[in-house]
Motif scaffolding. Structure first.
Motif: not given
Ligand code: SF4
Ligand code: MG
Length: 350
Positions: A307-331
């Motif tokens: 019904l509706h498609l918009n491929v240009d929106s940002q997801n939550t990670h992109e909006i709040i600029n989180t770590s690119q890696r899963p938290l359990n891989t961070l040292n």
């Protein structure tokens, strides 16, 4: 009696790019009522994940409470899973997604779980554009508690108890579109040819993807007076067009001049090809889709498809600029900025 599936399979069963057969994506045998639409949706999820060659251990299946929320036991037994409390699947999925962005999140809910107790959580999930697939197995009743009308039951529709519903229904697709979801689809559990490509597109979409899937409850809401019955939906279904997902590596066949076919490139390079019906809507335009949904309702039709498609929106990670890696891989080195940075921060606050 055992609910485990036999592990015996045809030795020449088809395999995907990972060398897995469909059996690697199955779950336990279903204990739902025979003929329940939810089982067909589970099978379509198995097909979609198999065809996309997803690693089962890179998928997390999330659910709330209800007959629909039992289904994750019946697919993807090699994946992660969390069966949360009633209407709280969105917040549990948000937490998991924030901690590990590398998994594919498939949330399963029902019309009761989403449109009543979970409505507040659902709305905030949509507006935050969490990267996940949200499937509503929509039968218009509370099946698990013996057939009360839910908030998606149509006005005047009657379940097995025979009393016509007195209230206006909620349209979850209209709601998701108005809150900014970039991928909104409606389908029918009995239409696997439409549902499997819609699921594949939803999994590939970067951001929140809703599939509102009409899924008849054969025990409490499959009678002639119900607008969520197999018979009614088959007779009143109107598709926006046909839809296919083309993996990144495959050649795109150029559309014939003058045809209604359109190719849209997704975030990861896969393509969606759309073949519209001649007079159908512009799925990139929210206003056009909302009008088409209202018009279909007035004509007593169920508008299905993408019904509706918009491929240009940002997801939550992109909006709040989180770590690119899963938290359990961070040292420690990743997490500790060091004494100098700490001193500078303290200084800036004095
Ligand atoms: Fe499906 Fe209805 Fe039976 Fe629940 S009660 S398993 S929704 S047919
Ligand atoms: Mg229900």
């Amino acid at each position: 009696m055992s609910y485990l599936r036999s592990s015996f399979r045809h030795p020449q069963a088809a395999t995907n790019e990972l060398g897995y057969t469909q059996a690697n994506y199955e779950g336990a045998l279903s204990t739902l009522c025979a003929g329940c639409g939810h089982d067909s949706i589970s099978n379509s999820i198995i097909n979609a994940c198999f065809e996309l060659s997803l690693e089962p251990h890179k998928i997390a299946k999330m659910s709330g409470i209800g007959c629909s929320s039992k289904t994750p036991a019946y697919f993807l037994s090699n994946s992660h899973g969390f069966n949360s409390v009633h209407g709280r699947m969105p917040s549990v999925t948000t937490g998991a997604n924030m901690a590990n962005r590398d998994l594919t999140y498939i949330g399963v809910s029902g019309d009761g779980d989403t449109a009543s107790i979970g409505m507040g959580q659902f709305m905030h999930l949509v507006r935050r554009n969490l990267n996940m697939v949200y499937i509503v197995m929509n039968n218009g009743v509370y099946g698990l508690t013996k057939g009360q009308d839910s908030a998606t039951a149509d006005l005047g529709s009657a379940s097995k108890k025979g009393v016509p519903n007195m209230y206006e229904p909620m349209d979850l697709c209209e709601l998701a579109i108005s809150l900014g979801s970039g991928y909104v689809a409606r389908s029918f559990s009995g239409d696997k040819d439409q549902l499997v490509p819609l699921l594949k597109g939803a999994i590939k979409h970067n951001g929140f993807a809703l599939i509102d899937c009409i899924s008849p409850c054969v025990t409490f809401n499959n009678n002639p007076d119900s607008t969520k019955s197999y018979e009614w939906v088959r007779d009143h279904k109107e598709a926006t067009g046909t839809f296919d997902l083309v993996p990144k590596a495959e050649e795109i066949i150029v559309k014939a001049p003058g045809s209604e076919k359109e190719t849209i490139t997704m975030h990861d390079g896969t393509m969606i090809t759309l073949k519209r019906q001649s007079e159908s809507l512009d799925i990139k335009c929210r206003e056009s889709v909302l009008m088409a949904l209202e018009e279909a309702k007035q004509n007593k039709q169920v508008l299905t498809g993408l019904l509706h498609l918009n491929v240009d929106s940002q997801n939550t990670h992109e909006i709040i600029n989180t770590s690119q890696r899963p938290l359990n891989t961070l040292n420690e080195a990743d997490l500790c900025p060091g004494n100098e940075a700490l001193q500078a921060l303290n200084q800036s606050l004095r």
